[in-house]
Design a protein around this motif. Structure first.
Motif, PDB file in Angstrom:
ATOM      1  N   LEU A  36       0.843  -1.193   0.000  1.00  0.00           N
ATOM      2  CA  LEU A  36       0.000   0.000   0.000  1.00  0.00           C
ATOM      3  C   LEU A  36       0.877   1.241   0.000  1.00  0.00           C
ATOM      4  O   LEU A  36       1.714   1.432   0.877  1.00  0.00           O
ATOM      5  N   LYS A  37       0.676   2.099  -0.999  1.00  0.00           N
ATOM      6  CA  LYS A  37       1.426   3.346  -1.110  1.00  0.00           C
ATOM      7  C   LYS A  37       0.491   4.508  -0.817  1.00  0.00           C
ATOM      8  O   LYS A  37      -0.551   4.639  -1.446  1.00  0.00           O
ATOM      9  N   GLY A  38       0.858   5.321   0.141  1.00  0.00           N
ATOM     10  CA  GLY A  38       0.015   6.440   0.515  1.00  0.00           C
ATOM     11  C   GLY A  38       0.495   7.062   1.810  1.00  0.00           C
ATOM     12  O   GLY A  38       1.575   6.729   2.329  1.00  0.00           O
ATOM     13  N   PRO A  39      -0.294   7.977   2.362  1.00  0.00           N
ATOM     14  CA  PRO A  39       0.102   8.592   3.635  1.00  0.00           C
ATOM     15  C   PRO A  39       0.206   7.559   4.750  1.00  0.00           C
ATOM     16  O   PRO A  39      -0.419   6.493   4.716  1.00  0.00           O
ATOM     17  N   GLU A  40       1.011   7.888   5.744  1.00  0.00           N
ATOM     18  CA  GLU A  40       1.216   6.967   6.871  1.00  0.00           C
ATOM     19  C   GLU A  40      -0.070   6.759   7.659  1.00  0.00           C
ATOM     20  O   GLU A  40      -0.309   5.673   8.192  1.00  0.00           O
ATOM     21  N   LEU A  42      -3.071   6.546   6.409  1.00  0.00           N
ATOM     22  CA  LEU A  42      -3.865   5.559   5.683  1.00  0.00           C
ATOM     23  C   LEU A  42      -3.277   4.166   5.804  1.00  0.00           C
ATOM     24  O   LEU A  42      -4.005   3.169   5.901  1.00  0.00           O
ATOM     25  N   GLN A  43      -1.952   4.050   5.826  1.00  0.00           N
ATOM     26  CA  GLN A  43      -1.312   2.745   5.954  1.00  0.00           C
ATOM     27  C   GLN A  43      -1.557   2.131   7.321  1.00  0.00           C
ATOM     28  O   GLN A  43      -1.727   0.912   7.453  1.00  0.00           O
ATOM     29  N   GLN A  44      -1.582   2.964   8.366  1.00  0.00           N
ATOM     30  CA  GLN A  44      -1.812   2.435   9.718  1.00  0.00           C
ATOM     31  C   GLN A  44      -3.251   1.960   9.908  1.00  0.00           C
ATOM     32  O   GLN A  44      -3.481   0.982  10.614  1.00  0.00           O
ATOM     33  N   GLY A  45      -4.209   2.636   9.271  1.00  0.00           N
ATOM     34  CA  GLY A  45      -5.597   2.237   9.427  1.00  0.00           C
ATOM     35  C   GLY A  45      -6.067   1.197   8.447  1.00  0.00           C
ATOM     36  O   GLY A  45      -7.215   0.748   8.513  1.00  0.00           O
ATOM     37  N   TRP A  46      -5.206   0.773   7.516  1.00  0.00           N
ATOM     38  CA  TRP A  46      -5.597  -0.186   6.479  1.00  0.00           C
ATOM     39  C   TRP A  46      -5.496  -1.608   7.011  1.00  0.00           C
ATOM     40  O   TRP A  46      -4.514  -1.990   7.624  1.00  0.00           O
ATOM     41  N   ASN A  55     -12.422  -1.653   3.516  1.00  0.00           N
ATOM     42  CA  ASN A  55     -11.511  -0.698   4.153  1.00  0.00           C
ATOM     43  C   ASN A  55     -11.999   0.728   3.983  1.00  0.00           C
ATOM     44  O   ASN A  55     -11.933   1.525   4.917  1.00  0.00           O
ATOM     45  N   TYR A  56     -12.492   1.065   2.797  1.00  0.00           N
ATOM     46  CA  TYR A  56     -13.013   2.410   2.565  1.00  0.00           C
ATOM     47  C   TYR A  56     -14.213   2.684   3.466  1.00  0.00           C
ATOM     48  O   TYR A  56     -14.369   3.792   3.983  1.00  0.00           O
ATOM     49  N   ALA A  57     -15.071   1.687   3.651  1.00  0.00           N
ATOM     50  CA  ALA A  57     -16.233   1.867   4.517  1.00  0.00           C
ATOM     51  C   ALA A  57     -15.822   2.026   5.969  1.00  0.00           C
ATOM     52  O   ALA A  57     -16.394   2.835   6.715  1.00  0.00           O
ATOM     53  N   ALA A  58     -14.815   1.275   6.417  1.00  0.00           N
ATOM     54  CA  ALA A  58     -14.371   1.371   7.806  1.00  0.00           C
ATOM     55  C   ALA A  58     -13.643   2.684   8.088  1.00  0.00           C
ATOM     56  O   ALA A  58     -13.741   3.230   9.186  1.00  0.00           O
ATOM     57  N   LEU A  59     -12.937   3.204   7.090  1.00  0.00           N
ATOM     58  CA  LEU A  59     -12.195   4.450   7.274  1.00  0.00           C
ATOM     59  C   LEU A  59     -13.039   5.690   7.034  1.00  0.00           C
ATOM     60  O   LEU A  59     -12.565   6.801   7.252  1.00  0.00           O
ATOM     61  N   GLY A  60     -14.271   5.513   6.566  1.00  0.00           N
ATOM     62  CA  GLY A  60     -15.146   6.651   6.315  1.00  0.00           C
ATOM     63  C   GLY A  60     -14.846   7.374   5.022  1.00  0.00           C
ATOM     64  O   GLY A  60     -15.078   8.575   4.917  1.00  0.00           O
ATOM     65  N   LEU A  61     -14.344   6.659   4.014  1.00  0.00           N
ATOM     66  CA  LEU A  61     -13.983   7.266   2.735  1.00  0.00           C
ATOM     67  C   LEU A  61     -15.019   6.998   1.650  1.00  0.00           C
ATOM     68  O   LEU A  61     -14.745   7.259   0.476  1.00  0.00           O
ATOM     69  N   VAL A 137     -17.471  20.631   6.112  1.00  0.00           N
ATOM     70  CA  VAL A 137     -17.802  19.217   6.229  1.00  0.00           C
ATOM     71  C   VAL A 137     -16.864  18.588   7.240  1.00  0.00           C
ATOM     72  O   VAL A 137     -15.643  18.631   7.081  1.00  0.00           O
ATOM     73  N   VAL A 138     -17.416  18.027   8.279  1.00  0.00           N
ATOM     74  CA  VAL A 138     -16.625  17.413   9.343  1.00  0.00           C
ATOM     75  C   VAL A 138     -16.395  15.950   8.998  1.00  0.00           C
ATOM     76  O   VAL A 138     -17.325  15.239   8.616  1.00  0.00           O
ATOM     77  N   GLY A 139     -15.133  15.500   9.100  1.00  0.00           N
ATOM     78  CA  GLY A 139     -14.825  14.118   8.800  1.00  0.00           C
ATOM     79  C   GLY A 139     -15.478  13.168   9.788  1.00  0.00           C
ATOM     80  O   GLY A 139     -15.571  13.438  10.982  1.00  0.00           O
ATOM     81  N   LYS A 140     -15.939  12.031   9.288  1.00  0.00           N
ATOM     82  CA  LYS A 140     -16.624  11.071  10.140  1.00  0.00           C
ATOM     83  C   LYS A 140     -15.651  10.323  11.040  1.00  0.00           C
ATOM     84  O   LYS A 140     -15.981   9.993  12.161  1.00  0.00           O
ATOM     85  N   THR A 141     -14.475  10.048  10.550  1.00  0.00           N
ATOM     86  CA  THR A 141     -13.506   9.279  11.314  1.00  0.00           C
ATOM     87  C   THR A 141     -12.244  10.107  11.520  1.00  0.00           C
ATOM     88  O   THR A 141     -12.033  11.143  10.882  1.00  0.00           O
ATOM     89  N   GLU A 142     -11.408   9.614  12.417  1.00  0.00           N
ATOM     90  CA  GLU A 142     -10.148  10.299  12.698  1.00  0.00           C
ATOM     91  C   GLU A 142      -9.211  10.229  11.497  1.00  0.00           C
ATOM     92  O   GLU A 142      -8.437  11.175  11.250  1.00  0.00           O
ATOM     93  N   VAL A 143      -9.288   9.160  10.734  1.00  0.00           N
ATOM     94  CA  VAL A 143      -8.433   9.030   9.554  1.00  0.00           C
ATOM     95  C   VAL A 143      -8.782  10.088   8.519  1.00  0.00           C
ATOM     96  O   VAL A 143      -7.906  10.711   7.910  1.00  0.00           O
ATOM     97  N   VAL A 144     -10.077  10.333   8.309  1.00  0.00           N
ATOM     98  CA  VAL A 144     -10.512  11.334   7.341  1.00  0.00           C
ATOM     99  C   VAL A 144     -10.071  12.726   7.772  1.00  0.00           C
ATOM    100  O   VAL A 144      -9.608  13.536   6.962  1.00  0.00           O
TER     101      VAL A 144
END
Length: 214
Positions: A36-40, A42-46, A55-61, A137-144
């Motif tokens: 997985l290539k991306g921000p740290e 996103l990698q920690q929550g994946w 994964n997208y549903a769990a991360l709120g994306l 718009v407030v992010g639903k999760t901490e990752v967002v």
């Protein structure tokens, strides 16, 4: 017992194809998930055990609007939509019509719904006027929320001109100066068939006509 000549003949015709063990190893390696290539954040929550959609549903994306014709895996539960009875015909949409035929298949009537009041009510969505503050718009999760902060603080990426592109632009500027229209018509130098707008953007990215001349 084989003689030395037959042994050397068998060795010369030995197959160079990979063995079954090697083929199995190659298949196992190709089935591995790519890194997985991306921000740290996103990698920690994946979660590698979940699918991309999970994964997208769990991360709120995922968007709040349901996506039609969404591909589901064999493990996920499929939702059966209720089907309309055969004797009930669906009402025509605004701007569309319904053809009515007789028993022989001849067209006897065409019904067109010209009432646009329903469509206007559905599309009448209030938008903020000029000068008004747009709702945040407030992010639903901490990752967002962390991804939004990272996007707001990240600097734009500077695009640099390659060596071959700079040489090509230098030849054009050396011959035509700032006349980009003549550069476009030159079939020998304009080998990539760039338009005038593309050449202007490329010269601007390279630092301008004066820098290319120098």
């Amino acid at each position: 017992m084989a003689n030395p000549r037959q042994r050397s003949k068998a060795k010369s015709h030995r197959s160079t194809k990979p063995s079954i063990h090697r083929i199995r190893k190659l298949h196992q390696k190709s089935r591995r998930a790519p890194p997985l290539k991306g921000p740290e954040v996103l990698q920690q929550g994946w979660d590698k055990k979940k699918t991309v959609f999970q994964n997208y549903a769990a991360l709120g994306l995922l968007p709040s609007i349901p996506i039609p014709n969404q591909a589901t895996s064999s493990r996920s539960q499929r939702v059966q939509l209720p089907s309309l009875p055969e004797d009930i015909e669906e009402a025509p949409k605004v701007g569309f019509g319904r053809i009515i035929r007789d028993e022989d298949g001849n067209v006897i009537d065409i019904i067109i719904d010209e009432d646009e009041s329903i469509e206007q009510e559905e599309t009448n969505i209030p938008f903020p006027e000029d000068g008004e503050e747009k709702p945040s718009v407030v992010g639903k999760t901490e990752v967002v929320r962390k991804l939004e902060q990272l996007s707001a603080t990240s600097a734009p990426v500077n695009r640099h001109t390659s060596t071959s592109e700079r040489t090509w632009l230098h030849n054009l500027v050396d011959k035509y100066g700032d006349d980009t229209e003549s550069m476009t018509r030159d079939r020998k130098l304009n080998v990539w068939q760039k338009t005038e707008g593309e050449i202007k953007r490329m010269i601007k990215k390279a630092g301008g006509v004066d820098k290319l001349r120098a």
